[in-house]
Scaffold this active site. Sequence first.
Site, PDB file in Angstrom:
ATOM      1  N   CYS A   2      -6.316  -6.314   1.457  1.00  0.00           N
ATOM      2  CA  CYS A   2      -4.912  -6.332   1.038  1.00  0.00           C
ATOM      3  C   CYS A   2      -4.148  -7.360   1.871  1.00  0.00           C
ATOM      4  CB  CYS A   2      -4.270  -4.956   1.217  1.00  0.00           C
ATOM      5  SG  CYS A   2      -2.500  -5.012   0.848  1.00  0.00           S
TER       6      CYS A   2
ATOM      7  N   THR B 146      -4.228  -7.336 -13.578  1.00  0.00           N
ATOM      8  CA  THR B 146      -2.854  -7.649 -13.988  1.00  0.00           C
ATOM      9  C   THR B 146      -2.627  -7.494 -15.493  1.00  0.00           C
ATOM     10  OG1 THR B 146      -2.680  -9.106 -12.097  1.00  0.00           O
ATOM     11  CG2 THR B 146      -1.109  -9.493 -13.867  1.00  0.00           C
TER      12      THR B 146
ATOM     13  N   THR C 289      -6.159 -10.442  -4.255  1.00  0.00           N
ATOM     14  CA  THR C 289      -5.156 -11.474  -4.562  1.00  0.00           C
ATOM     15  C   THR C 289      -5.158 -12.621  -3.539  1.00  0.00           C
ATOM     16  OG1 THR C 289      -3.552 -10.168  -3.324  1.00  0.00           O
ATOM     17  CG2 THR C 289      -3.605  -9.871  -5.711  1.00  0.00           C
TER      18      THR C 289
ATOM     19  N   ILE D  95     -12.298 -11.133  -6.685  1.00  0.00           N
ATOM     20  CA  ILE D  95     -11.494 -11.304  -5.491  1.00  0.00           C
ATOM     21  C   ILE D  95     -10.242 -10.409  -5.531  1.00  0.00           C
ATOM     22  CG2 ILE D  95     -12.181 -13.681  -5.063  1.00  0.00           C
ATOM     23  CD1 ILE D  95      -9.666 -14.660  -6.498  1.00  0.00           C
TER      24      ILE D  95
ATOM     25  N   LEU E 108       0.816  -1.227   0.000  1.00  0.00           N
ATOM     26  CA  LEU E 108       0.000   0.000   0.000  1.00  0.00           C
ATOM     27  C   LEU E 108       0.846   1.273   0.000  1.00  0.00           C
ATOM     28  CD1 LEU E 108      -2.964  -0.971   2.377  1.00  0.00           C
ATOM     29  CD2 LEU E 108      -2.808  -1.212  -0.105  1.00  0.00           C
TER      30      LEU E 108
HETATM   31  C1  SIN Z   1      -0.478  -3.715  -2.107  1.00  0.00           C
HETATM   32  O1  SIN Z   1      -0.336  -2.493  -2.181  1.00  0.00           O
HETATM   33  O2  SIN Z   1       0.225  -4.412  -1.364  1.00  0.00           O
HETATM   34  C2  SIN Z   1      -1.515  -4.415  -2.937  1.00  0.00           C
HETATM   35  C3  SIN Z   1      -2.861  -3.913  -2.661  1.00  0.00           C
HETATM   36  C4  SIN Z   1      -3.876  -4.988  -2.441  1.00  0.00           C
HETATM   37  O3  SIN Z   1      -3.614  -6.175  -2.665  1.00  0.00           O
HETATM   38  O4  SIN Z   1      -4.975  -4.656  -2.010  1.00  0.00           O
END
Ligand code: SIN
Length: 313
Positions: A137, A272, A199, A197, A74
């Site tokens: 996240c 992606t 990840t 969804i 993030l």
């Molecule tokens: C991230 O910034 O780590 C990815 C954001 C997410 O998977 O929500």
Amino acid sequence: MSVELGVELGRLRLRNPVLVASGTFGYAREMAAFVDFTKLGGIVPKTVTPLPRTGNPPPRTVETSGGMLNSIGLDNDGIDYFLENHVPYLSGLGTAFVANIAARTTEEFATMAGRLGEHIRKADRPGIDAVELNLSCPNVSGGVDFGTNAERAAEVVRAVRESCDLPVIAKLTPNVTDVRPIAEAAAKAGADAVSLINTLQGMAVDWRARKPILGANLGGLSGPAIKPVALRIVWQVAQAVDVPIIGIGGIATVDDVLQFLVAGASAVQVGTANFYNPSVSSTLVDGLAAALGEEGVSRVTDVIGTLTANELG
Ligand code: SIN
């Protein structure tokens, strides 16, 4: 044949069901050379948090079979910077702009939503169209817990509903045994839609070094490799909740979009695929209309949730 592509997600109306997913489209400026934004159903920029975050140590991404792992953590400049520098640009792109927020506590979520709502009230032109809550996240401690617990997810949705008038989308994690109770709780708490969804938590290993490849050890898997999981979850959740679903997970082709729609999604987010084909989202909108026209379907809403499961003996 002209095909009506408009969809409604609770209080959010979109000109078509193809959005771009948070974290894969920057703050849109980066993509201006590749995408006609006015063609899209909507844009979801990178997650914003109450304060700036530097994110996780590198390496933060690694390619995997049919996908990629990320552990960005993030990384962002915080809501003050977002409101001042990104919102004015994002709200003038001629497509729906869905702000995506994450926070460590329910109160922080509510405060951020309140700031977005206040911004809209003060703005002299329509600004933010909806808020997507990143309850999912996998790369920061304190972030994933909201999406893995039905009560906490509902609490955040309720607090955000109380603190701003924007349509609310709850983005949920697949990293649970069953997403359905969490989606049901979010819907009951007032979410206009759920997006799923995010990840799948994963890992890549450098066996010679006896080390994880990602600086943060674990990351989130995305891309075509997760599409079957995403389809399964969208289909299951579609049978459990009445609110619209935004399908996310490995979408790269028109067939992918339509698979998610018939499985029960009212819209999709392309993620992606933006990294390896930055103009894919606008191409998909054209292709969607063409594919539906060829099938003799005049409104995209006619295919949503039309999948019939096989009878089991
Ligand atoms: C991230 O910034 O780590 C990815 C954001 C997410 O998977 O929500």
